[in-house]
Motif scaffolding. Structure first.
Motif, mmCIF file in Angstrom:
data_model
loop_
_atom_site.group_PDB
_atom_site.id
_atom_site.type_symbol
_atom_site.label_atom_id
_atom_site.label_comp_id
_atom_site.label_asym_id
_atom_site.label_seq_id
_atom_site.Cartn_x
_atom_site.Cartn_y
_atom_site.Cartn_z
ATOM 1 N N PHE A 278 13.434 -30.526 -21.759
ATOM 2 C CA PHE A 278 12.767 -31.253 -20.686
ATOM 3 C C PHE A 278 12.830 -32.730 -21.010
ATOM 4 C CE2 PHE A 278 8.909 -33.155 -18.783
ATOM 5 C CZ PHE A 278 9.213 -32.917 -17.448
ATOM 6 N N GLU A 279 13.538 -33.480 -20.148
ATOM 7 C CA GLU A 279 13.756 -34.904 -20.364
ATOM 8 C C GLU A 279 14.288 -35.159 -21.767
ATOM 9 O OE1 GLU A 279 10.121 -36.890 -19.343
ATOM 10 O OE2 GLU A 279 10.429 -36.595 -17.176
ATOM 11 N N GLY A 280 15.221 -34.301 -22.176
ATOM 12 C CA GLY A 280 15.894 -34.458 -23.462
ATOM 13 C C GLY A 280 15.215 -33.782 -24.636
ATOM 14 N N GLU A 281 13.939 -33.394 -24.500
ATOM 15 C CA GLU A 281 13.204 -32.747 -25.595
ATOM 16 C C GLU A 281 13.560 -31.258 -25.622
ATOM 17 O OE1 GLU A 281 10.772 -32.529 -28.889
ATOM 18 O OE2 GLU A 281 11.272 -34.352 -27.755
ATOM 19 N N PRO A 282 14.208 -30.782 -26.702
ATOM 20 C CA PRO A 282 14.685 -29.392 -26.711
ATOM 21 C C PRO A 282 13.567 -28.372 -26.864
ATOM 22 C CG PRO A 282 15.134 -30.449 -28.822
ATOM 23 C CD PRO A 282 14.591 -31.521 -27.912
ATOM 24 N N ASN A 283 13.719 -27.250 -26.161
ATOM 25 C CA ASN A 283 12.869 -26.076 -26.362
ATOM 26 C C ASN A 283 13.624 -25.178 -27.339
ATOM 27 O OD1 ASN A 283 11.643 -23.510 -26.182
ATOM 28 N ND2 ASN A 283 10.925 -23.915 -24.099
#
Length: 307
Positions: A278-283
């Motif tokens: 999400f917006e570059g932040e990996p899950n």
């Protein structure tokens, strides 16, 4: 120089779409979500085009979709055709006194050749690249029922042992149940859902929308998937989710397995399973889960520029 043209003129040059989110039917459904929509082409070259929305004085592609990007007469465009278009895009923004421009490209699954040249040209033209989103997709052509890790099949057997069943659903009550599962899943994770059930039902007027449910032994919906069939060879996963307190039953393992077989049997080559960030932040957990189910991990790029 880029010029604005009418839909009829634009479509005379670009008769096909790289993906559904820049098709006329989809654009027509979401155009009310921007202040003004424009179709841009070079004055002396019809090799490339861009449909974008102006929202808060920023030129955006997409303005209401997972990704947008360009139309082109064929994917093997000369590099200078692409770089000149991007240079002209900056000039258009300046000329119209806009605050900037933002473009999110489709994943390589849709246009690997164009993406390589576009990404290079954006960077060389001074655009800012956001942290790329991580996305995943599955190759159905080579899917033979074997998974990257045996634990996937073990979990599918566990699901069946606990009485879980998977089905494609078409009645309204079941579609509502599927959406409710997705909604609960997002709520539990503190994530927003930007489409209502009515939005999805409206989408059915322009593209086939498939709803899937995993039910427990009592017939309650505990897992769901919603997909668009808006491409000849690629099916797009829009929402997938389960009841998190029952996740250990193998709900999503069963969902993935049957969806893969279902769309392979229908003749699709790939499933686009969307972003795992999400917006570059990996899950990290979601990336791992998808890779266990044979998914390929790649990047989705967003570029922006302001005068």
């Amino acid at each position: 120089m880029l010029v604005e043209v009418l839909k009829e003129e634009y479509r005379r040059h670009f008769t096909t779409d790289p993906h559904m989110f820049i098709s006329e039917t989809f654009i027509g459904m979401v155009q009310n979500k921007c202040d003004r929509m424009v179709r841009l082409m070079k004055e002396d070259d019809s090799s490339m085009g861009l449909i974008a929305g102006i929202k808060d004085d920023i030129l955006k592609s997409p303005f209401s979709a997972p990704f947008g990007g360009f139309h082109y007469s064929h994917e093997h465009q000369f590099y200078y055709t692409i770089s000149n278009f991007i240079t002209d895009l900056k000039e258009y923004v300046n000329k119209k006194d806009l605050k900037g421009v933002s473009v999110t490209l489709p994943p390589d699954l849709y246009q690997a050749n164009m993406n390589a040249k576009l990404i290079n040209a954006f960077i060389r033209s001074g655009f800012t690249m956001a942290v790329p989103d991580i996305c995943n997709w599955a190759d159905l052509k080579n899917f033979d029922g074997k998974w990257a890790k045996y634990v996937v099949e073990q979990n599918c057997r566990k699901a069946v042992k606990h009485g879980l069943t998977w089905s494609l659903v078409t009645d309204m009550k079941s579609k509502e149940d599927a959406y409710e599962v997705i909604f609960r899943n997002r709520e539990e994770q503190g994530r927003k859902i930007y489409m209502t059930l009515d939005d999805l039902l409206e989408m059915e007027h322009i593209v086939p929308v498939d709803f899937f449910l995993v039910r427990d032994s009592n017939g309650n919906g505990i897992g769901a998937g919603i997909f668009y069939r808006g491409h000849e060879k690629i099916v797009t996963g829009i929402f997938m989710g389960d009841d998190m307190e029952k996740r250990n039953l193998g709900i999503m393992n069963l969902m993935y397995k049957h969806c893969f077989y279902h769309y392979k049997d229908m003749g699709f080559d790939y499933i686009d399973l969307g972003t795992s960030s999400f917006e570059g932040e990996p899950n990290i957990g979601l990336i791992r889960f998808k890779e266990l189910h044979n998914c390929i991990t790649s990047l989705r790029y967003t570029f922006s520029w302001a005068p």
